[in-house]
Design an enzyme around this catalytic site. Structure first.
Site, PDB file in Angstrom:
ATOM      1  CB  CYS A 105      11.213  -2.703  -1.522  1.00  0.00           C
ATOM      2  SG  CYS A 105      12.580  -3.825  -1.238  1.00  0.00           S
ATOM      3  CG  PHE A 156      14.436  -7.195  -4.843  1.00  0.00           C
ATOM      4  CD1 PHE A 156      15.082  -6.171  -5.504  1.00  0.00           C
ATOM      5  CD2 PHE A 156      15.135  -7.899  -3.871  1.00  0.00           C
ATOM      6  CE1 PHE A 156      16.392  -5.842  -5.213  1.00  0.00           C
ATOM      7  CE2 PHE A 156      16.452  -7.578  -3.569  1.00  0.00           C
ATOM      8  CZ  PHE A 156      17.081  -6.546  -4.235  1.00  0.00           C
ATOM      9  CG  HIS A 211      14.861  -0.297   1.974  1.00  0.00           C
ATOM     10  ND1 HIS A 211      13.514  -0.496   2.127  1.00  0.00           N
ATOM     11  CD2 HIS A 211      15.130  -0.564   0.671  1.00  0.00           C
ATOM     12  CE1 HIS A 211      12.996  -0.887   0.970  1.00  0.00           C
ATOM     13  NE2 HIS A 211      13.959  -0.923   0.072  1.00  0.00           N
ATOM     14  CD  GLU A 243      13.367   6.693  -7.122  1.00  0.00           C
ATOM     15  OE1 GLU A 243      14.247   6.146  -6.437  1.00  0.00           O
ATOM     16  OE2 GLU A 243      12.271   7.074  -6.647  1.00  0.00           O
ATOM     17  CG  HIS A 262      12.288   2.553  -3.972  1.00  0.00           C
ATOM     18  ND1 HIS A 262      11.476   2.181  -2.931  1.00  0.00           N
ATOM     19  CD2 HIS A 262      13.074   1.479  -4.244  1.00  0.00           C
ATOM     20  CE1 HIS A 262      11.762   0.921  -2.596  1.00  0.00           C
ATOM     21  NE2 HIS A 262      12.727   0.484  -3.366  1.00  0.00           N
ATOM     22  CE  LYS A 298      13.662   2.752   0.743  1.00  0.00           C
ATOM     23  NZ  LYS A 298      12.766   3.544  -0.106  1.00  0.00           N
TER      24      LYS A 298
END
Lengths: 86, 402
Positions: free
Chosen positions: B162, B390, B331, B305, B294, B326
């Protein structure tokens, strides 16, 4: 093997323990199973019993599936199996 | 060190087939997420996504190109054309030899893998098209950009899940800043919205079945999108000398690794990337007016976050705006940071902050100004774009108004 024994076998394997170390009263936390381990356990349970477990890793407490202890998980699976055959 | 500016931007995603269409949708807080439409979708439990609609490869590309371009390459070339045309830059001679393209993608040609596995496993065929490999490889999109626009310098593809496009843009920025390249084409693309792509994600049980609601207490997971975002990063004096319009300055970046867990994010890793990007840019944290988060809409990301932002910005965290687009485009995985950089450019250039839509209930663990549901007008001098992948791999960019 009954449902409880099968579930204990799956969870024991995930926790890298002997099935005899897992009791119905154990919690996943007691057994050292983290969120990723839980997702893997649920996958293994779905495969073993051919059921769909309603579980969202974002909110493990939400939904109808109780994961607070091994006994609660077994009860939830028995209910899902009964619903499937009903 | 040279200063680096953005002189062209292009995109295609669920909100629009161009930058103006996308920014208009962000200003209006429109949602591009809807029912997925592809083969075997009825066998999925997740059936929503930010799918690109009304995009026909036929007519855009000829038959030979079609046999070589996976959907992620088609998206890339479409967005690259918009960016390079806006920039007006041409790559010839020695400059072409030093300019290149660095793109991000997590999956590359996922639908090409999917279609061909289906053909050999499900349909039992024993022969596949000769171009399966060059079509699905992760560097295919970057390669076709280099061929189309004569970019003969350093070109490659970065794959960090990502954070892929933020890592790619950070790399392109570093190459222009150091003087290695006068200009770089950069950004990323993703196209995983096919049966195998979504089925794999379903397994993780982090996907929402109804909506992406970042920072909202009733959020229940991420929603996948697809598309591309492509930019021209150019050395500032080079851009000025040819009279190019400057969209924003890329001021700094940082990358960090959590070195902890393959899927669970770490507050420290995220905080180190944000603080490092500010240090690299030589910008005080109080100057940051907007963060494009994010903000995936998962419990794990959003709480971590927000805590990291609070740690890095201290009392200023309560004064800055942070939103997750998003909620509108989904995403885009390896392409997400590139599309989200557009929201940073809009904040700096147009003074419009894209909202976090789908916001319904405050979450005490995400108690920041998340610009809920409605876009806002505000003058912003510095914007930050976060990507936390990830693998615990993080990349943060800082942009400044020009």
């Amino acid at each position: 093997m009954n449902v409880q024994d099968k579930v204990i076998a799956i969870i024991a394997e995930q926790a890298v323990l002997e099935p005899s170390d897992v009791s119905p009263g154990s919690t996943l936390e007691d057994l050292g199973i983290d969120s990723l381990g839980l997702v893997e356990s649920i996958f293994a349970i779905e495969e073993a019993f051919d059921i769909q477990v309603p579980f969202n890793a974002n909110d493990p407490q939400a939904g109808d599936f109780d994961i607070s202890s091994v006994a609660a998980i077994v009860a939830g699976i028995e209910r899902l199996i009964a619903e499937k055959t009903a | 060190m040279r200063r680096v500016v953005i002189t062209g931007a292009g995109t295609i995603n669920a909100l629009g087939h161009s930058v103006p269409e996308t920014l208009e949708a962000m200003r209006e807080g429109r949602c591009g997420i809807g029912e997925l439409d592809f083969r075997d979708v009825d066998r999925l439990s997740i059936r929503i996504g930010g799918q690109v609609r009304g995009f026909e490869a036929e007519g855009r590309f000829n038959r030979q190109q079609m046999s070589l371009y996976d959907r992620f390459t088609q998206f890339t070339l479409t967005a690259a054309r918009e960016a390079i045309e806006q920039s007006g830059i041409e790559f010839t001679g020695e400059e072409a030899n030093r300019s290149g393209v660095v793109l991000g993608t997590a999956g590359g040609g996922v639908s090409t893998w999917d279609e061909n596995y289906r053909s050999v496993y499900e349909e039992g065929k024993n022969r596949v098209h000769p171009f399966v490999v060059p079509k699905l490889m992760n560097n295919a999109a970057a390669a076709h950009v280099s061929m189309e626009w004569n970019l003969r310098g350093p070109s490659f593809t970065v794959s960090t899940a990502c954070a892929s496009s933020n890592h790619a843009m950070a790399q392109a920025f570093a190459m222009v800043r150091s003087g290695m390249a006068p200009a770089m084409i950069t950004g990323g693309s993703e196209s995983m919205l096919c049966f195998g792509g979504i089925k794999a994600w379903e397994g993780l049980r982090v996907m929402s079945k109804d909506a992406c609601r970042p920072f909202s207490a009733n959020r229940n997971g991420m929603v996948q999108g697809e598309g591309a975002g492509i930019f021209v990063f150019e050395e500032m004096e080079h851009a000025k000398a040819r009279g190019a319009e400057i969209l924003a300055e890329v001021a700094g970046f940082a990358m960090s690794s959590d070195a902890a867990d393959i899927v669970m994010p770490s507050k420290q890793g995220a905080a180190r990337a944000m603080a490092g990007a500010l240090r690299d840019a030589g910008i005080d944290r109080a100057e940051v007016g907007y963060i494009n988060a994010h903000g995936t809409g998962t419990a794990a990301n959003d709480k971590t976050e927000c805590a990291a932002v609070a740690d890095v910005f201290g009392p200023h965290a309560d004064r800055l705006m942070i939103s997750s687009t998003k909620s509108m485009h989904g995403h885009l995985i390896g392409g997400t940071g590139a599309v989200e950089l557009l929201a940073c450019i809009m904040a700096l250039r147009d003074g419009v902050i894209a909202p976090t839509i789908g916001y319904e209930e405050p979450d005490p663990e995400c108690a920041l100004d998340v610009v809920p549901n409605v876009a806002r007008e505000a003058k912003v001098e510095v914007a930050m774009s976060n990507a936390f992948a990830f693998g615990g791999m993080n990349a943060v960019l800082v942009l400044r108004r020009v």
